[in-house]
Scaffold this motif. Structure first.
Motif, PDB file in Angstrom:
ATOM      1  N   THR A 188      -7.689  -0.293  -3.826  1.00 32.71           N
ATOM      2  CA  THR A 188      -6.565  -0.579  -3.068  1.00 32.71           C
ATOM      3  C   THR A 188      -5.773  -1.523  -4.099  1.00 32.71           C
TER       4      THR A 188
ATOM      5  N   THR B  31       0.753  -1.290  -0.036  1.00 36.24           N
ATOM      6  CA  THR B  31      -0.021   0.035   0.008  1.00 36.24           C
ATOM      7  C   THR B  31       0.697   1.187  -0.064  1.00 36.24           C
TER       8      THR B  31
ATOM      9  N   CYS C 272      -5.132  -6.469  -0.124  1.00 39.36           N
ATOM     10  CA  CYS C 272      -5.943  -5.539  -0.367  1.00 39.36           C
ATOM     11  C   CYS C 272      -7.357  -5.470  -0.038  1.00 39.36           C
TER      12      CYS C 272
ATOM     13  N   ALA D   5      -2.131  -0.673  -5.506  1.00 40.98           N
ATOM     14  CA  ALA D   5      -1.094  -1.652  -5.089  1.00 40.98           C
ATOM     15  C   ALA D   5      -0.395  -2.081  -6.205  1.00 40.98           C
TER      16      ALA D   5
END
Length: 213
Positions: free
Chosen positions: A124, A93, A119, A128
């Motif tokens: 996200t 992240t 995630c 990532a």
């Protein structure tokens, strides 16, 4: 073919080596990374050949058999131990997943069964992938193995959540991170495994574009 070079970074290696057994034949240096301290410690135990390290020998022999010579297992183990130069903490992240370490762009980044567990939602996951993808040099490769349509997996009586992904979501996220997908294959997962609701496994290879325009 074409997957070779100086440096390979394994993102989310876990406490495992199986994913590096063939990779160590193609790259001069391997950098392993994982978020969990206990996973990195377990890997280091094997790399240092410490007492109590997990016995990967049956897996090593199997991979050597797939590569054409089962009897080269000892040579393979020694080669991998020599090539893993660093075991780093990583957090996908973060813009630089291996912060505070700064690594030069790698020829290849490998990530197996990691991002979908790390995630919480599709946004996200896409972020990532951009973070991980930034570790790859232009023209370099991203190799991913991810599970599809999975929401949980269980181990040792603990249940972990997993981001439910579809094939097109993964491929679009990879392309959005600046890569062209060169290989993508879905294999069905064996039904009836109560430890997970995974339905399939996606293997993917992508090449980073020379420019991100």
């Amino acid at each position: 073919e074409g997957l070779r070079g100086d440096t390979l970074i394994d993102i989310g290696c876990g406490p495992t080596i199986y994913q590096l057994l063939s990779a160590c034949e193609r790259f001069r240096e391997v950098i392993a990374s994982d978020y969990a301290d206990q996973n990195r410690r377990e890997l280091e135990k094997w790399l240092k050949n410490e007492a109590g390290a997990f016995n990967w020998r049956p897996v090593v022999k199997y991979v050597c058999e797939l590569e054409g010579d089962r009897e080269k297992w000892a040579e393979k183990e020694e080669k991998l131990r020599k090539k893993v130069g660093q075991v780093l903490k990583c957090d996908v992240t973060k813009a630089n997943p291996v912060d505070p370490v700064s690594l030069p762009p790698a020829d290849c980044v490998l990530s197996t069964l990691c991002l979908e567990a790390a995630c919480k939602d599709p946004a996200t996951f896409r972020s990532a992938l951009r973070n991980v993808g930034a570790l790859v040099k232009p023209g370099g490769h991203l190799v991913m193995v991810t599970v599809l349509w999975e929401t949980y997996y269980a181990f040792n009586k603990q249940v972990f959540s997993c981001l439910r992904l579809e094939r097109n979501e993964v491929e679009e996220a990879v392309e959005g991170a600046g890569f062209d997908v060169k290989f993508s294959e879905v294999q069905p997962y064996l039904p009836g495994d109560v430890r997970t609701d995974c339905e399939a496994v996606l293997s993917l290879v992508a090449r980073r574009r020379a420019s991100l325009t």
